[in-house]
Design a protein around this motif. Structure first.
Motif, PDB file in Angstrom:
ATOM      1  N   HIS A 194      -9.901   2.354   5.098  1.00 30.75           N
ATOM      2  CA  HIS A 194      -8.910   3.408   4.832  1.00 30.75           C
ATOM      3  C   HIS A 194      -9.539   4.647   4.194  1.00 30.75           C
ATOM      4  O   HIS A 194      -8.927   5.708   4.132  1.00 30.75           O
ATOM      5  N   GLY A 195     -10.769   4.503   3.689  1.00 29.59           N
ATOM      6  CA  GLY A 195     -11.405   5.548   2.902  1.00 29.59           C
ATOM      7  C   GLY A 195     -11.935   4.927   1.624  1.00 29.59           C
ATOM      8  O   GLY A 195     -12.095   3.705   1.528  1.00 29.59           O
ATOM      9  N   LEU A 196     -12.229   5.748   0.626  1.00 24.99           N
ATOM     10  CA  LEU A 196     -12.792   5.242  -0.626  1.00 24.99           C
ATOM     11  C   LEU A 196     -11.836   4.246  -1.272  1.00 24.99           C
ATOM     12  O   LEU A 196     -10.698   4.582  -1.611  1.00 24.99           O
ATOM     13  N   THR A 197     -12.301   3.003  -1.454  1.00 21.71           N
ATOM     14  CA  THR A 197     -11.443   1.905  -1.897  1.00 21.71           C
ATOM     15  C   THR A 197     -12.182   1.052  -2.914  1.00 21.71           C
ATOM     16  O   THR A 197     -13.374   0.776  -2.746  1.00 21.71           O
ATOM     17  N   PHE A 198     -11.487   0.626  -3.954  1.00 21.97           N
ATOM     18  CA  PHE A 198     -12.093  -0.290  -4.914  1.00 21.97           C
ATOM     19  C   PHE A 198     -11.009  -1.060  -5.657  1.00 21.97           C
ATOM     20  O   PHE A 198      -9.834  -0.702  -5.647  1.00 21.97           O
TER      21      PHE A 198
END
Length: 284
Positions: A194-198
């Motif tokens: 989805h994009g930058l994920t954490f």
């Protein structure tokens, strides 16, 4: 609409910014005796937000700190990086504790009035700011607002517009799993489709923690997608099946991360504060 009542100061919006402002006004020796109106759609504390920050031993409202940590870790590409904090601890405050304490003080303060009403519009004269609400109009020498977007907000040029959005669940496990003195600030070892994920994990004890699935993207996920990601992470990272823990509460948010210009003033007598004043740090 006729003005219902006059004040020295009006605070429209009882979020973190509005409540912080009324708290410091009530503590101020220089502004002692000023009449204050604090208004919002709802003035009932809700256990729906967890605020975390770094601070030293001189922070105000120490009694409202829910938990503090002296160790942080970041996980990426199968590696774990851990640091011990020195001068600044990482601290957690619950919105319900913060709101309850300040609203109780405000309710008992001789110069503060509380009003539950919808903010409909702001106006001004040469010397007064005016707040039109669902329960009448009120004016003051100065108005501080976090309720409405400033005029021209949606016409502002925006080159970067992301949302820091998340769903968090506070869980309790049957067996000890967590280190209550170590925060997982970012665990990047999860899908980045989805994009930058954490994942962000705040352990309050060996069996209790807040686990947040966090993104910096343009599009917000559905609740089903958030929950599926959290379930998968708890299974993969901690070997927890759904029967191994209970969920006591959830919190959800979407914070703007953009280069839009946020004007400081709604009009010459009404100042924008909080998120609508551009005080969400895009540097995050």
């Amino acid at each position: 609409m006729a003005v219902t009542k006059n004040y020295d100061i009006i605070i429209a919006g009882a979020g973190a910014a509005g409540l912080s402002l009324v708290w410091y006004l009530m503590q101020s020796d220089k502004l002692k005796g000023k009449s204050i109106l604090l208004l919002d759609r709802y003035l009932k504390p809700a256990n729906d937000k967890t605020w975390c920050f770094w601070d030293d031993k001189h922070l105000p409202m120490k009694g409202l700190i829910h938990h503090s940590w002296d160790h942080l870790e970041v996980i990426a590409h199968g590696n774990t990086f851990t640091e011990e904090l020195q001068n600044y601890s990482y601290r957690c405050m619950r919105s319900v504790d913060f709101s309850s304490t300040i609203l109780e003080h405000a309710a008992n303060h001789p110069t503060v009035d509380l009003l539950e009403a919808n903010v409909e519009e702001f106006d001004h004269s040469d010397t007064r700011g005016i707040v039109h609400t669902s329960k009448g109009s009120y004016q003051a020498e100065w108005v501080f607002q976090s309720a409405l977007k400033p005029p021209g907000f949606y016409e502002q040029k925006v080159d970067i517009s992301l949302k820091q959005h998340f769903l968090g669940v506070e869980i309790e496990t049957k067996k000890p799993i967590f280190d209550p003195n170590k925060v997982t600030l970012m665990d990047f070892d999860t899908s980045q489709k989805h994009g930058l994920t954490f994942f962000y994990v705040l352990p309050f004890s060996e069996t209790k923690a807040l686990v947040e699935y966090t993104f910096f993207t343009e599009t917000i996920l559905s609740d089903k997608e958030y929950r599926a990601g959290i379930d998968a992470h708890l299974a993969e990272r901690y070997s927890l099946n759904k029967s191994d823990y209970t969920i006591s509460r959830e919190e959800k948010g979407a914070i703007p991360m953009e280069d839009r210009h946020y004007p400081a003033w709604y009009n010459p007598r009404v100042m924008n504060i909080g998120t609508v004043g551009g005080l969400t740090k895009p540097s995050t």
